[in-house]
Design a protein around this motif. Structure first.
Motif, PDB file in Angstrom:
ATOM      1  N   GLY A   8      20.849   3.406   2.819  1.00 44.75           N
ATOM      2  CA  GLY A   8      21.072   2.274   3.310  1.00 44.75           C
ATOM      3  C   GLY A   8      21.161   1.211   1.960  1.00 44.75           C
ATOM      4  N   HIS A   9      20.487   0.230   2.075  1.00 45.53           N
ATOM      5  CA  HIS A   9      20.265  -0.438   0.687  1.00 45.53           C
ATOM      6  C   HIS A   9      19.119  -0.255  -0.240  1.00 45.53           C
ATOM      7  N   GLY A  10      18.504   0.939   0.148  1.00 45.91           N
ATOM      8  CA  GLY A  10      17.395   1.424  -0.831  1.00 45.91           C
ATOM      9  C   GLY A  10      16.270   1.547   0.439  1.00 45.91           C
ATOM     10  N   LEU A  11      15.688   2.769   0.484  1.00 46.99           N
ATOM     11  CA  LEU A  11      14.428   3.110   1.226  1.00 46.99           C
ATOM     12  C   LEU A  11      13.299   3.771   0.550  1.00 46.99           C
ATOM     13  N   GLU A  12      12.164   3.066   0.671  1.00 44.20           N
ATOM     14  CA  GLU A  12      10.911   3.808  -0.048  1.00 44.20           C
ATOM     15  C   GLU A  12      10.245   4.398   0.931  1.00 44.20           C
ATOM     16  N   VAL A  13       9.920   5.585   0.633  1.00 47.33           N
ATOM     17  CA  VAL A  13       8.731   6.613   1.403  1.00 47.33           C
ATOM     18  C   VAL A  13       7.314   6.563   0.613  1.00 47.33           C
ATOM     19  N   ILE A  14       6.398   6.286   1.554  1.00 49.30           N
ATOM     20  CA  ILE A  14       5.024   6.216   1.093  1.00 49.30           C
ATOM     21  C   ILE A  14       4.389   7.156   1.838  1.00 49.30           C
ATOM     22  N   CYS A  15       3.605   8.083   0.766  1.00 51.97           N
ATOM     23  CA  CYS A  15       2.559   9.308   1.351  1.00 51.97           C
ATOM     24  C   CYS A  15       1.237   8.698   1.356  1.00 51.97           C
ATOM     25  N   ARG A  16       0.573   8.538   2.215  1.00 50.52           N
ATOM     26  CA  ARG A  16      -1.008   8.106   2.198  1.00 50.52           C
ATOM     27  C   ARG A  16      -1.871   9.350   2.521  1.00 50.52           C
ATOM     28  N   LEU A  17      -2.858   9.666   1.457  1.00 50.87           N
ATOM     29  CA  LEU A  17      -3.802  10.640   1.573  1.00 50.87           C
ATOM     30  C   LEU A  17      -4.920   9.962   2.199  1.00 50.87           C
ATOM     31  N   LYS A  18      -5.367   8.743   1.795  1.00 47.17           N
ATOM     32  CA  LYS A  18      -6.395   7.944   2.164  1.00 47.17           C
ATOM     33  C   LYS A  18      -5.985   6.534   2.565  1.00 47.17           C
ATOM     34  N   ALA A  19      -6.592   5.879   3.477  1.00 46.67           N
ATOM     35  CA  ALA A  19      -6.514   4.512   4.189  1.00 46.67           C
ATOM     36  C   ALA A  19      -6.765   3.657   3.016  1.00 46.67           C
ATOM     37  N   THR A  20      -5.911   2.722   2.761  1.00 52.23           N
ATOM     38  CA  THR A  20      -6.298   1.637   1.788  1.00 52.23           C
ATOM     39  C   THR A  20      -5.016   0.866   1.682  1.00 52.23           C
ATOM     40  N   GLY A  21      -4.994  -0.491   1.095  1.00 57.81           N
ATOM     41  CA  GLY A  21      -4.244  -1.531   0.929  1.00 57.81           C
ATOM     42  C   GLY A  21      -3.546  -1.798   2.032  1.00 57.81           C
ATOM     43  N   SER A  22      -2.204  -2.024   2.106  1.00 58.83           N
ATOM     44  CA  SER A  22      -1.530  -2.620   3.192  1.00 58.83           C
ATOM     45  C   SER A  22      -1.778  -1.854   4.664  1.00 58.83           C
ATOM     46  N   PHE A  23      -2.075  -0.498   4.435  1.00 61.29           N
ATOM     47  CA  PHE A  23      -2.566   0.384   5.730  1.00 61.29           C
ATOM     48  C   PHE A  23      -3.684  -0.257   6.417  1.00 61.29           C
ATOM     49  N   ILE A  24      -4.742  -0.551   5.482  1.00 67.51           N
ATOM     50  CA  ILE A  24      -6.012  -1.154   6.044  1.00 67.51           C
ATOM     51  C   ILE A  24      -5.687  -2.647   6.508  1.00 67.51           C
TER      52      ILE A  24
END
Length: 226
Positions: A92-108
């Motif tokens: 696309g115009h750029g895709l970021e992939v995040i791998c989360r091992l613990k819940a924090t930040g925007s996930f929370i």
């Protein structure tokens, strides 16, 4: 060399052999002179940070190569703060992939009603966002990527499997120094019918804790290279 792109923290050049050269700069994202990897503008210059980010990336890319994981990494020159990489098209115009091992930040912020901050996400949780500052980097599912013609389900599955393997290698290396990886952000591209990891693997792209306290990117770089 032909300059292809001038980025905030790296400039990109085309090499005669068809590969691409990344020139790491000492410019950092931030605001009002304070370093912040989450900002989208250059806020300050820190002497030597470009080389330090490159050295960190070399460390991890070499670990991935030893593990048999193909990336865009070809080689690097620390003196010139440059890294030679394979050419790759972004999704696309750029895709970021995040791998989360613990819940924090925007996930929370999104799912805090269901899980506590710092809770372990068994096996790792992989999510993708479009690089779009104006829209706040919106989340997108694998089905959405397929429907939009950005990436097939098979490509997403391959990218997800690579992300989990790479994250474990990074987490294990950090653990050797008493560091606890909570989440990490990657970017993937497409090269000769293969989905491969591109860009860099630097402290500003990961959230790491030590003894229950978050480690700032500058300090994290020192610990990793120490």
């Amino acid at each position: 060399m032909k300059k292809l792109y001038e980025g905030k923290t790296k400039d990109v050049y085309e090499l005669e052999n068809g590969n691409v050269l990344l020139k790491f700069k000492d410019d950092c994202t931030g605001k009002d002179g304070v370093f912040d990897p989450g900002e989208n503008t250059v806020g300050l210059t820190i002497e030597g940070i470009g080389r330090a980010n490159l050295e960190t990336s070399i460390l991890f890319f070499e670990l991935l190569k030893d593990a048999g994981i193909k990336t865009h990494y070809v080689g690097a020159n620390l003196e010139d703060a440059t890294m030679e990489v394979l050419p790759a098209k972004v999704f696309g115009h750029g895709l970021e992939v995040i791998c989360r091992l613990k819940a924090t930040g925007s996930f929370i912020r999104r799912y805090g009603a269901y899980i506590e901050d710092g809770a372990v996400l068994e096996g790792g949780y992989v999510e993708a966002t479009f690089k779009d500052d104006a829209k706040g980097d919106p989340l997108v599912t694998s089905e959405g990527l397929a429907a939009l013609g950005v990436m097939s389900q098979a490509m997403f599955d391959d990218m997800k499997a690579q992300t989990l393997k790479i994250t474990k290698i990074v987490a294990d290396k950090l653990a050797e120094k008493g560091l606890d990886l909570y989440d990490i952000k990657f970017e993937f591209g497409y090269n000769n019918d293969e989905v491969i990891l591109i860009d860099e693997i630097a402290s500003g792209n990961m959230r790491v804790y030590k003894d229950g306290k978050i480690v700032e990117p500058m300090e994290l770089t020192k610990i990793i290279l120490g």
